[in-house]
Design a protein around this motif. Structure first.
Motif, short mmCIF file in Angstrom:
data_model
loop_
_atom_site.label_atom_id
_atom_site.label_comp_id
_atom_site.label_asym_id
_atom_site.label_seq_id
_atom_site.Cartn_x
_atom_site.Cartn_y
_atom_site.Cartn_z
N THR A 153 -11.76 45.45 -2.31
CA THR A 153 -10.84 45.37 -3.35
C THR A 153 -11.05 46.67 -4.36
O THR A 153 -12.21 46.65 -4.72
CB THR A 153 -10.88 44.09 -4.02
N THR A 154 -10.13 47.44 -4.66
CA THR A 154 -10.36 48.45 -5.42
C THR A 154 -9.17 48.09 -6.69
O THR A 154 -8.62 46.98 -6.62
CB THR A 154 -9.79 49.66 -4.95
N PRO A 155 -8.98 48.95 -7.61
CA PRO A 155 -8.08 48.71 -8.58
C PRO A 155 -6.87 48.27 -8.23
O PRO A 155 -6.18 47.49 -8.84
CB PRO A 155 -8.34 49.77 -9.57
N ARG A 156 -6.31 49.05 -7.38
CA ARG A 156 -4.97 48.74 -6.80
C ARG A 156 -4.61 48.17 -5.65
O ARG A 156 -3.44 47.78 -5.19
CB ARG A 156 -4.21 50.16 -6.85
N HIS B 87 -6.07 45.89 -1.78
CA HIS B 87 -7.02 45.31 -0.82
C HIS B 87 -7.06 45.84 0.53
O HIS B 87 -5.86 46.25 0.94
CB HIS B 87 -6.56 43.76 -0.91
N ASP C 158 0.20 45.36 -3.93
CA ASP C 158 0.94 44.32 -4.56
C ASP C 158 1.11 43.47 -3.48
O ASP C 158 2.25 42.76 -3.54
CB ASP C 158 2.26 44.91 -5.10
N TYR D 93 -2.87 56.19 -2.91
CA TYR D 93 -3.21 54.98 -2.11
C TYR D 93 -4.01 55.44 -1.16
O TYR D 93 -5.37 54.72 -0.88
CB TYR D 93 -2.00 54.05 -1.57
N GLU E 282 -7.38 56.45 -2.48
CA GLU E 282 -8.20 55.28 -3.12
C GLU E 282 -8.65 54.35 -1.77
O GLU E 282 -9.91 53.73 -1.91
CB GLU E 282 -7.10 54.52 -3.76
N SER F 77 -14.91 54.91 -6.08
CA SER F 77 -13.90 53.83 -6.46
C SER F 77 -14.89 52.77 -7.10
O SER F 77 -15.91 52.37 -6.64
CB SER F 77 -12.95 53.31 -5.42
N SER F 78 -14.41 51.83 -7.94
CA SER F 78 -14.81 50.44 -8.06
C SER F 78 -14.50 49.59 -6.89
O SER F 78 -13.34 49.44 -6.79
CB SER F 78 -14.48 49.88 -9.62
#
Length: 174
Positions: A15-18, A20, A89, A124, A127, A166-167
């Motif tokens: 899972t990243t900020p935006r 999965h 999303d 995307y 990321e 990335s977190s």
């Protein structure tokens, strides 16, 4: 019992900020096949080794299915390819993969990715690959990574995948 009880990779989620990233379920795989059939780059370009614009849309869709099943069926701790669907999303938008050969000895990984055309240019891909590399270096013990890019794939060339982290939230029952 669930599928990931028999095949633990099904329990892995990045899972990243935006985004999965996880192994797609069958209905999600069908959606990914349809996305690939609709196109992952513009006609007349060839930014990937895979000739995405050759053959029919049905051929491209079947190629996604065959590749997914092959990666799962040939998994081995020494040599493997982890193909994950990218979700934004809650909807699948493409795939990324982390692969290694003789990993316990070499400790090197490679990556590949594709996103449906409507999802290009939003960061995307960067990321998602950063999440894969974070998994590789921080959790699997990789010491080197190789990402190949064609000279005319300017979008991928402009990415500095290793420059930023990335977190990443790693959810797994492995």
């Amino acid at each position: 019992m669930t599928l990931h009880d028999h095949w633990p990779l099904y329990g892995l989620t990045l899972t990243t900020p935006r985004l999965h990233l996880r192994i797609p379920r069958e209905d999600e795989l069908a959606t990914l096949a349809a996305i690939a059939a609709a196109g992952v780059h513009r006609l007349g370009e060839r930014p990937f080794l895979t000739p995405w614009t050759e053959g029919s849309p049905a051929d491209r869709a079947r190629s996604v299915l065959r590749g997914h099943w092959h990666r799962l069926a040939t998994w081995d701790p020494r040599s493997w390819e982890l193909g994950l669907a990218v979700f934004a999303d809650g909807a699948p938008i493409g795939m990324v993969a982390l692969r290694a050969r003789d990993f316990p000895v070499v400790r090197q990984v490679g990556t590949w990715s594709w996103l449906g055309l409507p999802y290009h240019g939003r960061g995307y891909g960067t990321e998602a690959r950063t999440a894969l590399l974070t998994l590789a270096f921080d959790h699997l013990g990789a010491t080197a990574a190789l990402t190949e890019v064609f000279p005319d794939n300017h979008a991928s060339q402009g990415k500095q995948l290793l420059a930023s982290r990335s977190s990443l939230v790693l959810n797994s029952r492995l």
